[in-house]
Design an enzyme around this catalytic site. Sequence first.
Site, PDB file in Angstrom:
ATOM      1  N   HIS A 147     -17.424  52.509 -38.687  1.00 21.59           N
ATOM      2  CA  HIS A 147     -17.897  51.246 -38.086  1.00 21.59           C
ATOM      3  C   HIS A 147     -17.622  51.280 -36.599  1.00 21.59           C
ATOM      4  O   HIS A 147     -16.960  52.183 -36.099  1.00 21.59           O
ATOM      5  CB  HIS A 147     -17.281  50.034 -38.782  1.00 21.59           C
ATOM      6  CG  HIS A 147     -15.793  49.891 -38.645  1.00 21.59           C
ATOM      7  ND1 HIS A 147     -14.898  50.803 -39.163  1.00 21.59           N
ATOM      8  CD2 HIS A 147     -15.029  48.939 -38.043  1.00 21.59           C
ATOM      9  CE1 HIS A 147     -13.665  50.402 -38.913  1.00 21.59           C
ATOM     10  NE2 HIS A 147     -13.713  49.282 -38.220  1.00 21.59           N
ATOM     11  N   HIS A 198     -15.851  49.495 -34.425  1.00 19.48           N
ATOM     12  CA  HIS A 198     -14.645  49.042 -33.720  1.00 19.48           C
ATOM     13  C   HIS A 198     -14.045  50.164 -32.882  1.00 19.48           C
ATOM     14  O   HIS A 198     -13.980  51.315 -33.318  1.00 19.48           O
ATOM     15  CB  HIS A 198     -13.605  48.502 -34.715  1.00 19.48           C
ATOM     16  CG  HIS A 198     -13.965  47.143 -35.255  1.00 19.48           C
ATOM     17  ND1 HIS A 198     -13.447  46.633 -36.418  1.00 19.48           N
ATOM     18  CD2 HIS A 198     -14.810  46.199 -34.759  1.00 19.48           C
ATOM     19  CE1 HIS A 198     -13.955  45.417 -36.636  1.00 19.48           C
ATOM     20  NE2 HIS A 198     -14.782  45.146 -35.649  1.00 19.48           N
ATOM     21  N   ASP A 237     -11.140  51.087 -32.159  1.00 20.95           N
ATOM     22  CA  ASP A 237     -10.019  51.895 -32.668  1.00 20.95           C
ATOM     23  C   ASP A 237     -10.500  52.933 -33.698  1.00 20.95           C
ATOM     24  O   ASP A 237      -9.687  53.657 -34.272  1.00 20.95           O
ATOM     25  CB  ASP A 237      -8.904  51.007 -33.250  1.00 20.95           C
ATOM     26  CG  ASP A 237      -9.338  50.211 -34.471  1.00 20.95           C
ATOM     27  OD1 ASP A 237     -10.418  49.591 -34.431  1.00 20.95           O
ATOM     28  OD2 ASP A 237      -8.597  50.216 -35.476  1.00 20.95           O
ATOM     29  N   HIS A 238     -11.820  53.023 -33.912  1.00 16.35           N
ATOM     30  CA  HIS A 238     -12.367  54.072 -34.787  1.00 16.35           C
ATOM     31  C   HIS A 238     -13.294  55.021 -34.043  1.00 16.35           C
ATOM     32  O   HIS A 238     -13.494  56.150 -34.472  1.00 16.35           O
ATOM     33  CB  HIS A 238     -13.089  53.432 -35.985  1.00 16.35           C
ATOM     34  CG  HIS A 238     -12.129  52.648 -36.824  1.00 16.35           C
ATOM     35  ND1 HIS A 238     -11.622  53.107 -38.014  1.00 16.35           N
ATOM     36  CD2 HIS A 238     -11.522  51.457 -36.583  1.00 16.35           C
ATOM     37  CE1 HIS A 238     -10.747  52.229 -38.474  1.00 16.35           C
ATOM     38  NE2 HIS A 238     -10.664  51.217 -37.630  1.00 16.35           N
ATOM     39  N   HIS A 296     -16.191  44.077 -43.655  1.00 14.58           N
ATOM     40  CA  HIS A 296     -15.352  44.137 -42.450  1.00 14.58           C
ATOM     41  C   HIS A 296     -16.249  44.037 -41.212  1.00 14.58           C
ATOM     42  O   HIS A 296     -15.994  43.243 -40.312  1.00 14.58           O
ATOM     43  CB  HIS A 296     -14.576  45.450 -42.475  1.00 14.58           C
ATOM     44  CG  HIS A 296     -13.680  45.657 -41.285  1.00 14.58           C
ATOM     45  ND1 HIS A 296     -12.578  44.868 -41.033  1.00 14.58           N
ATOM     46  CD2 HIS A 296     -13.737  46.572 -40.283  1.00 14.58           C
ATOM     47  CE1 HIS A 296     -11.990  45.292 -39.917  1.00 14.58           C
ATOM     48  NE2 HIS A 296     -12.672  46.319 -39.436  1.00 14.58           N
ATOM     49  N   ASP A 316     -12.208  50.731 -42.545  1.00 10.96           N
ATOM     50  CA  ASP A 316     -11.449  49.486 -42.704  1.00 10.96           C
ATOM     51  C   ASP A 316     -11.991  48.642 -43.854  1.00 10.96           C
ATOM     52  O   ASP A 316     -11.822  47.430 -43.883  1.00 10.96           O
ATOM     53  CB  ASP A 316     -11.476  48.661 -41.410  1.00 10.96           C
ATOM     54  CG  ASP A 316     -10.628  49.296 -40.314  1.00 10.96           C
ATOM     55  OD1 ASP A 316     -10.003  50.336 -40.569  1.00 10.96           O
ATOM     56  OD2 ASP A 316     -10.610  48.744 -39.200  1.00 10.96           O
ATOM     57  N   HIS A 375      -6.468  53.304 -41.714  1.00 12.57           N
ATOM     58  CA  HIS A 375      -5.172  52.892 -41.147  1.00 12.57           C
ATOM     59  C   HIS A 375      -4.020  53.188 -42.097  1.00 12.57           C
ATOM     60  O   HIS A 375      -4.200  53.194 -43.321  1.00 12.57           O
ATOM     61  CB  HIS A 375      -5.147  51.373 -40.882  1.00 12.57           C
ATOM     62  CG  HIS A 375      -5.969  50.938 -39.715  1.00 12.57           C
ATOM     63  ND1 HIS A 375      -5.466  50.831 -38.441  1.00 12.57           N
ATOM     64  CD2 HIS A 375      -7.274  50.564 -39.632  1.00 12.57           C
ATOM     65  CE1 HIS A 375      -6.425  50.410 -37.617  1.00 12.57           C
ATOM     66  NE2 HIS A 375      -7.536  50.247 -38.318  1.00 12.57           N
TER      67      HIS A 375
END
Length: 256
Positions: A54, A56, A58-59, A113, A130, A168
């Site tokens: 996805h 975001h 942080d990915h 998400h 996520d 995560h």
Amino acid sequence: MRVTPILCLRDNYAYLVQPNAGPEALIVDPSEAAPVLRAVRDAGPRIAAVLCTHHHWDHVGGVEELCARAGPIGVYGHSSERSRLPGLNQPLDDGSVFEAAGLSVTALHVPGHTRGSVAYRIEDAVFTGDTLFVAGCGRLFEGTATDMHSSLGRLASLPDQTLVYPGHEYTLNNLQFAAKLEPDNQRIRAKLDRVAEQRRRGKPTVPSSMGEERLTNPFLRVRENPIVRSVSGSLGPDPDDVAVFASVRAAKDRFQ
Ligand code: ZN
Ligand code: FE
């Protein structure tokens, strides 16, 4: 196939996925480039493609730098994320199958998400971003409880032995929450002890297996009596699965 978790940022996992033979590898969710490039250098393969679960940051924070280093490679993600996923050049839809680094990959569209979340199935593994965590699930940022409940249902229908690689390291906190909802579930207790010890030693708690998730993950267990009872005070008699799921998700948002 060999899968190596690469710890990024604080608690994100990127993954290096290598077939048993051949010079190429896949990267899943490169949060940042430096740790991924280190892992690739140590293992020696050439990066053939990047799979994004996805949009975001942080990915996908490392996608552009990886592409700059690796040359023209496939960057995969859901077609609906085209405008917000940096470098996406291989848009996917639900059920898309493609070959990369000599591996066959199947994309599952799992909204909840984010609207365009994707899980990737490769051999006996699934990379869930996520959407599904070990003993947990992602927050509902762009989807509804109905979306997430049905996405998790699709993942939960994969065979028991499927290895689950999430985005995560949230396992310990997730299991503490699971144990609060189901204090008499011995499998949760045993896994909580095992995971606490792994984390004390700084070890990753991934992968899990889908069979284990079905037995310990509260978000896959919303039909089980202890879970229904734990939230039913607020829902009245005989709540439907989505209502129970939404309540458990809301309770997890408040849990620290
Ligand atoms: Zn996310
Ligand atoms: Fe994340």
